[in-house]
Scaffold this active site. Sequence first.
Site, PDB file in Angstrom:
ATOM      1  CB  THR A 283      67.723  59.675  69.712  1.00 17.70           C
ATOM      2  OG1 THR A 283      67.140  58.489  69.158  1.00 17.70           O
ATOM      3  CG2 THR A 283      69.216  59.480  69.868  1.00 17.70           C
ATOM      4  N   GLY A 284      64.918  61.008  70.428  1.00 18.77           N
ATOM      5  CA  GLY A 284      63.450  61.024  70.309  1.00 18.77           C
ATOM      6  C   GLY A 284      62.828  60.990  71.683  1.00 18.77           C
ATOM      7  CB  ALA A 285      64.259  62.073  74.906  1.00 16.75           C
ATOM      8  CB  SER A 286      60.640  65.673  72.939  1.00 17.43           C
ATOM      9  OG  SER A 286      60.501  65.281  71.592  1.00 17.43           O
TER      10      SER A 286
ATOM     11  N   GLY B 121      55.998  60.535  72.835  1.00 19.92           N
ATOM     12  CA  GLY B 121      55.735  59.130  72.515  1.00 19.92           C
ATOM     13  C   GLY B 121      56.555  58.135  73.329  1.00 19.92           C
ATOM     14  CB  ILE B 122      58.226  54.993  72.256  1.00 15.44           C
ATOM     15  CG1 ILE B 122      56.985  54.415  71.573  1.00 15.44           C
ATOM     16  CG2 ILE B 122      59.049  53.890  72.904  1.00 15.44           C
ATOM     17  CD1 ILE B 122      57.280  53.614  70.312  1.00 15.44           C
ATOM     18  N   GLY B 123      59.761  57.526  73.412  1.00 17.20           N
ATOM     19  CA  GLY B 123      60.978  58.064  74.030  1.00 17.20           C
ATOM     20  C   GLY B 123      60.673  58.764  75.344  1.00 17.20           C
TER      21      GLY B 123
ATOM     22  CB  SER C  46      58.498  49.283  62.413  1.00 13.97           C
ATOM     23  OG  SER C  46      57.223  48.857  62.028  1.00 13.97           O
TER      24      SER C  46
ATOM     25  CE1 TYR D 143      58.966  54.386  60.590  1.00 15.49           C
ATOM     26  CE2 TYR D 143      57.672  52.423  60.081  1.00 15.49           C
ATOM     27  CZ  TYR D 143      58.279  53.255  61.011  1.00 15.49           C
ATOM     28  OH  TYR D 143      58.221  52.944  62.349  1.00 15.49           O
TER      29      TYR D 143
HETATM   30  N1  LIG Z   1      54.121  54.407  67.211  1.00 14.20           N
HETATM   31  C1  LIG Z   1      54.191  53.215  66.609  1.00 14.20           C
HETATM   32  O1  LIG Z   1      53.162  52.560  66.312  1.00 14.20           O
HETATM   33  C2  LIG Z   1      55.545  52.622  66.308  1.00 14.20           C
HETATM   34  C3  LIG Z   1      55.604  51.275  65.927  1.00 14.20           C
HETATM   35  C4  LIG Z   1      56.840  50.706  65.637  1.00 14.20           C
HETATM   36  C5  LIG Z   1      57.990  51.468  65.743  1.00 14.20           C
HETATM   37  N2  LIG Z   1      57.912  52.776  66.108  1.00 14.20           N
HETATM   38  C6  LIG Z   1      59.157  53.547  66.194  1.00 14.20           C
HETATM   39  O2  LIG Z   1      59.282  54.060  67.498  1.00 14.20           O
HETATM   40  C7  LIG Z   1      60.086  55.236  67.476  1.00 14.20           C
HETATM   41  C8  LIG Z   1      59.385  56.324  68.276  1.00 14.20           C
HETATM   42  O3  LIG Z   1      58.159  56.609  67.644  1.00 14.20           O
HETATM   43  P1  LIG Z   1      56.910  57.256  68.397  1.00 14.20           P
HETATM   44  O4  LIG Z   1      55.724  56.482  67.995  1.00 14.20           O
HETATM   45  O5  LIG Z   1      57.205  57.461  69.841  1.00 14.20           O
HETATM   46  O6  LIG Z   1      56.844  58.652  67.615  1.00 14.20           O
HETATM   47  P2  LIG Z   1      56.560  60.128  68.119  1.00 14.20           P
HETATM   48  O7  LIG Z   1      55.590  60.125  69.214  1.00 14.20           O
HETATM   49  O8  LIG Z   1      56.257  60.905  66.881  1.00 14.20           O
HETATM   50  O9  LIG Z   1      57.986  60.562  68.682  1.00 14.20           O
HETATM   51  C9  LIG Z   1      59.081  60.661  67.818  1.00 14.20           C
HETATM   52  C10 LIG Z   1      60.264  61.210  68.583  1.00 14.20           C
HETATM   53  O10 LIG Z   1      61.342  61.408  67.628  1.00 14.20           O
HETATM   54  C11 LIG Z   1      61.752  62.766  67.692  1.00 14.20           C
HETATM   55  N3  LIG Z   1      62.118  63.258  66.376  1.00 14.20           N
HETATM   56  C12 LIG Z   1      61.345  63.273  65.257  1.00 14.20           C
HETATM   57  N4  LIG Z   1      61.982  63.894  64.258  1.00 14.20           N
HETATM   58  C13 LIG Z   1      63.195  64.274  64.760  1.00 14.20           C
HETATM   59  C14 LIG Z   1      64.303  64.963  64.220  1.00 14.20           C
HETATM   60  N5  LIG Z   1      64.300  65.385  62.943  1.00 14.20           N
HETATM   61  N6  LIG Z   1      65.378  65.200  65.002  1.00 14.20           N
HETATM   62  C15 LIG Z   1      65.380  64.797  66.291  1.00 14.20           C
HETATM   63  N7  LIG Z   1      64.359  64.121  66.866  1.00 14.20           N
HETATM   64  C16 LIG Z   1      63.287  63.873  66.100  1.00 14.20           C
HETATM   65  C17 LIG Z   1      60.535  63.537  68.199  1.00 14.20           C
HETATM   66  O11 LIG Z   1      60.936  64.704  68.869  1.00 14.20           O
HETATM   67  P3  LIG Z   1      60.832  66.199  68.308  1.00 14.20           P
HETATM   68  O12 LIG Z   1      59.601  66.301  67.476  1.00 14.20           O
HETATM   69  O13 LIG Z   1      60.846  67.002  69.555  1.00 14.20           O
HETATM   70  O14 LIG Z   1      62.105  66.375  67.519  1.00 14.20           O
HETATM   71  C18 LIG Z   1      59.945  62.550  69.194  1.00 14.20           C
HETATM   72  O15 LIG Z   1      60.561  62.686  70.438  1.00 14.20           O
HETATM   73  C19 LIG Z   1      60.284  55.580  66.004  1.00 14.20           C
HETATM   74  O16 LIG Z   1      61.565  55.170  65.595  1.00 14.20           O
HETATM   75  C20 LIG Z   1      59.218  54.766  65.290  1.00 14.20           C
HETATM   76  O17 LIG Z   1      59.583  54.437  63.970  1.00 14.20           O
HETATM   77  C21 LIG Z   1      56.715  53.371  66.403  1.00 14.20           C
END
Ligand SMILES: NC(=O)c1ccc[n+]([C@@H]2O[C@H](COP(=O)([O-])OP(=O)(O)OC[C@H]3O[C@@H](n4cnc5c(N)ncnc54)[C@H](OP(=O)(O)O)[C@@H]3O)[C@@H](O)[C@H]2O)c1
Length: 274
Positions: free
Chosen positions: A31-34, A36-38, A162, A176
Amino acid sequence: MSLLSSILYPAPRLHESRLKNRFNGRWVVVTGASHGIGEALVRRLMHYGANLYLLARSEPELQELCREARAMGCRASYRCVDLRDRLALNSVCGDLAKTLPSVDFLFCNAGKSICRRLVDAADRLHDFDRTMDLNYRSMVALSLTLLPALRRTGGQLVYTSSVSSLYPPAPKWSAYHASKCASNVWCRTAACEWHSLGIGVHVAYLPLVRTPMSQVNPNYHALPAYSAHDAAGILLRLALSKHFAYKPWWAWVTAPVASFLAPFVRFFYQKAAR
Ligand SMILES: NC(=O)c1ccc[n+]([C@@H]2O[C@H](COP(=O)([O-])OP(=O)(O)OC[C@H]3O[C@@H](n4cnc5c(N)ncnc54)[C@H](OP(=O)(O)O)[C@@H]3O)[C@@H](O)[C@H]2O)c1
């Protein structure tokens, strides 16, 4: 990379041949594959020959990832879904249970962060509903749906949490923090209950990662951070390990100290929040 960065954020050590052995031909739901980390995780998984089922809202990105995966010999499909929408999530769960031939790994990674003072959220109850629905409820719904499939394969659930959720709560992060803490606790319970079913449950308490999510906040631009590629490596390594959790090495020491000093931390935050 600066010295400080490489000390605080050492690159994860991965055995490429082991990853290829374990993921090649396996079915992996992300999930969240589009973005960032996904997205980085999906790219690594296709490199190891995994079959992919991707969930997020952005169709062009998911389509392109599936096209790339198929070109590399993987099977891949996607479903565009807003995971906060309970009816849409129900329908995805129904589809997954019926159509996926097997599930070996479930990466619950989709997430959203909100940084807002409670006093500014007086008319924004939806902030809390949406964060909880995405960061917590969708993970629970997908895990329960895929439980029979994970049981058949001895599969693994990996939740992206996190590192901030290991520390005393900071101002502005109530939505959050609460959603991540709820998921952490749920996963700890699932890890106990599902051990005897042969299912592994893991939580990655990730530190700062440079992604679209973290880049929204200018305060983070100058701080050391993992790349999305390295964060994906941490998730993959955890999925294959016997450990429940990944934490950065410094969190093993500083989080318990911060909890012990919680009254002082709260005093500091009260002053800072004025
Ligand atoms: N970045 C950091 O510093 C950090 C640190 C600790 C933990 N995390 C965790 O890592 C995970 C990934 O975060 P990221 O940093 O890669 O964020 P990101 O770049 O914003 O990516 C978030 C992903 O979640 C998807 N998403 C968001 N809202 C959604 C919705 N309503 N329905 C379905 N998909 C949804 C987005 O896809 P769409 O927009 O296409 O739906 C995107 O693929 C999160 O759980 C975040 O809390 C991040």
